[in-house]
Design an enzyme around this catalytic site. Structure first.
Site, PDB file in Angstrom:
ATOM      1  N   ARG A 105       0.969  -1.075  -0.030  1.00  0.00           N
ATOM      2  CA  ARG A 105      -0.217  -0.049   0.056  1.00  0.00           C
ATOM      3  C   ARG A 105       0.792   1.340   0.080  1.00  0.00           C
ATOM      4  O   ARG A 105       1.697   1.514   0.963  1.00  0.00           O
ATOM      5  CB  ARG A 105      -1.022  -0.094   1.425  1.00  0.00           C
ATOM      6  CG  ARG A 105      -1.770   1.136   1.411  1.00  0.00           C
ATOM      7  CD  ARG A 105      -2.923   1.127   2.645  1.00  0.00           C
ATOM      8  NE  ARG A 105      -3.513   2.350   2.988  1.00  0.00           N
ATOM      9  CZ  ARG A 105      -4.699   2.606   2.617  1.00  0.00           C
ATOM     10  NH1 ARG A 105      -5.414   1.652   1.857  1.00  0.00           N
ATOM     11  NH2 ARG A 105      -5.268   3.688   2.899  1.00  0.00           N
ATOM     12  N   HIS A 132      -7.066   1.444  -6.936  1.00  0.00           N
ATOM     13  CA  HIS A 132      -7.306   0.633  -5.663  1.00  0.00           C
ATOM     14  C   HIS A 132      -8.272  -0.646  -6.347  1.00  0.00           C
ATOM     15  O   HIS A 132      -9.532  -0.613  -6.024  1.00  0.00           O
ATOM     16  CB  HIS A 132      -8.157   1.736  -4.932  1.00  0.00           C
ATOM     17  CG  HIS A 132      -7.945   1.236  -3.397  1.00  0.00           C
ATOM     18  ND1 HIS A 132      -7.665   0.134  -2.903  1.00  0.00           N
ATOM     19  CD2 HIS A 132      -8.720   1.751  -2.569  1.00  0.00           C
ATOM     20  CE1 HIS A 132      -7.707  -0.043  -1.672  1.00  0.00           C
ATOM     21  NE2 HIS A 132      -8.420   1.110  -1.317  1.00  0.00           N
ATOM     22  N   GLN A 135     -10.442  -2.747  -3.556  1.00  0.00           N
ATOM     23  CA  GLN A 135     -11.606  -2.072  -3.007  1.00  0.00           C
ATOM     24  C   GLN A 135     -12.715  -2.167  -4.039  1.00  0.00           C
ATOM     25  O   GLN A 135     -13.692  -2.557  -3.516  1.00  0.00           O
ATOM     26  CB  GLN A 135     -11.441  -0.599  -2.967  1.00  0.00           C
ATOM     27  CG  GLN A 135     -12.659   0.316  -2.508  1.00  0.00           C
ATOM     28  CD  GLN A 135     -13.076   0.030  -1.193  1.00  0.00           C
ATOM     29  OE1 GLN A 135     -12.384  -0.067  -0.276  1.00  0.00           O
ATOM     30  NE2 GLN A 135     -14.148  -0.612  -1.159  1.00  0.00           N
ATOM     31  N   ASP A 223     -16.062   9.197  -2.879  1.00  0.00           N
ATOM     32  CA  ASP A 223     -15.039   8.978  -1.970  1.00  0.00           C
ATOM     33  C   ASP A 223     -14.470  10.373  -1.453  1.00  0.00           C
ATOM     34  O   ASP A 223     -15.386  11.621  -1.754  1.00  0.00           O
ATOM     35  CB  ASP A 223     -13.573   8.451  -2.849  1.00  0.00           C
ATOM     36  CG  ASP A 223     -12.504   7.978  -1.917  1.00  0.00           C
ATOM     37  OD1 ASP A 223     -12.806   7.996  -0.678  1.00  0.00           O
ATOM     38  OD2 ASP A 223     -11.574   7.724  -2.489  1.00  0.00           O
ATOM     39  N   CYS A 262     -15.598   3.812  -0.028  1.00  0.00           N
ATOM     40  CA  CYS A 262     -14.882   3.036   0.663  1.00  0.00           C
ATOM     41  C   CYS A 262     -14.333   3.154   2.148  1.00  0.00           C
ATOM     42  O   CYS A 262     -13.571   2.597   2.638  1.00  0.00           O
ATOM     43  CB  CYS A 262     -13.677   3.084  -0.331  1.00  0.00           C
ATOM     44  SG  CYS A 262     -12.639   4.614  -0.546  1.00  0.00           S
ATOM     45  N   ARG A 290     -14.634  -6.408   1.962  1.00  0.00           N
ATOM     46  CA  ARG A 290     -12.940  -6.150   1.580  1.00  0.00           C
ATOM     47  C   ARG A 290     -12.266  -7.397   2.117  1.00  0.00           C
ATOM     48  O   ARG A 290     -11.406  -8.059   1.491  1.00  0.00           O
ATOM     49  CB  ARG A 290     -12.157  -5.039   2.411  1.00  0.00           C
ATOM     50  CG  ARG A 290     -12.729  -3.442   1.890  1.00  0.00           C
ATOM     51  CD  ARG A 290     -12.121  -3.538   0.737  1.00  0.00           C
ATOM     52  NE  ARG A 290     -10.391  -3.470   0.673  1.00  0.00           N
ATOM     53  CZ  ARG A 290      -9.535  -2.360   1.341  1.00  0.00           C
ATOM     54  NH1 ARG A 290     -10.269  -1.283   1.478  1.00  0.00           N
ATOM     55  NH2 ARG A 290      -8.190  -2.475   1.036  1.00  0.00           N
TER      56      ARG A 290
END
Length: 305
Positions: A105, A132, A135, A223, A262, A290
């Site tokens: 990450r 991502h 996700q 987001d 998310c 997730r």
């Protein structure tokens, strides 16, 4: 034989992606009783590299690997020589001698690509500045639990075209659903992304009016307007002020539409509290998924599915 990396959704075909989603559904039903086809996997180790702070990514990957029967090691920049000048390629080659999987990450997508180029074990993109993918796999799993097959969906992304939005674009092309990007011109899709959409013949439309973008869709997604590392917070908040997902915007969507985010969320910024905490919101199911989506991704990388 090359390792099975999970870097970006656009690098996989529909068959593999559908297999991961369907396997995630079965794993969720089985819970911790997911059968391991190969008992030797009990000794597998996932190394997780975090150059950016995390809650969901860290915990969900950790639990996912443990439920598969393996173990995890967490490394932050301060724990590694990578933070002191050692090259990504050297790090990749060393870690490949110790473990079976690496998840990273990071801010730099190039770092993940370099890690994958030099690693002899699978590398998973836990998040980068460009995408991502994990996700979005969890989001698709959530959508199909709540609605129907994603291939029949109409989805609206509201806000700027950030890393999460780009992975939604990749998913639209691979799964074949309709995606609308409700974004201001200043933070709309890049020329490179627009060209990719055309080459892939993806059903992706850029609509500057967010309420028009949300018209009759099955799902509205947003987001945070300011991500970690963004240096233009004031400008972003000003330009995106009209893109908040509120009750009026949700009223333009289908009456049974769901809302996704998310997390973490800034109530009153990109989403109104009565939306994210309201009956159409599935954000906590999305967060749980997730775990299940990433468990399936790890199993795919290890060729367990």
């Amino acid at each position: 034989m090359s390792p099975r990396h999970f870097i970006d959704i656009d690098q996989l075909d529909h068959t593999d992606l559908r297999n991961i989603i369907d396997s995630a559904k079965k794993m969720k039903q089985q819970g911790r009783n997911f059968p391991r086809p190969d008992e030797r996997r009990i000794h597998d180790t996932l190394i997780m590299i975090f150059e950016k702070a995390s809650t969901r990514t860290r915990v969900s990957f950790d639990v996912a690997m443990r439920q598969l029967g393996g173990q995890t090691i967490v490394l932050n920049s301060n724990d590694m020589q990578l933070g002191r000048g050692e090259t990504v390629s050297d790090t990749a080659q060393v870690l490949s001698r110790y473990a079976e999987l690496i998840m990273m990450r990071t801010t730099s997508h190039d770092s993940i690509l370099e890690l994958a180029r030099h690693a002899t074990i699978p590398v998973v993109n836990g998040l980068s500045n460009l995408s991502h993918p994990c996700q979005i796999m969890a989001d698709i799993l959530t959508f199909e639990e709540k609605k129907f097959s994603i291939e029949k969906a109409k989805v609206a992304w509201i806000g700027d075209v950030n890393n999460v939005a780009k992975s939604w674009v990749h998913a639209a092309a691979r799964f074949g659903f309709d995606l609308r990007l409700g974004c201001p011109r200043e933070y709309g899709p890049s020329n490179e992304l627009t060209d990719w959409i055309k080459r892939e013949n993806a059903s992706v439309a850029w609509i500057e009016d967010p309420r028009q973008a949300a018209e009759d869709v099955d799902c509205v997604v947003t987001d945070v307007f300011v991500s970690m590392g963004d240096s233009d917070a004031d400008r972003r908040n000003k330009v995106l002020a009209n893109y908040i997902v509120d009750a009026d915007l949700m009223a333009n969507a289908d009456s049974d539409a769901i809302f996704m985010h998310c997390l973490p969320a800034q109530r009153g910024s990109e989403v109104a509290a009565d939306v994210i905490d309201g009956p159409q919101s599935v954000v906590f199911d999305e967060a749980e998924n997730r775990l299940h989506a990433q468990k399936s991704i790890l199993a795919w990388c290890l060729e367990m599915i």
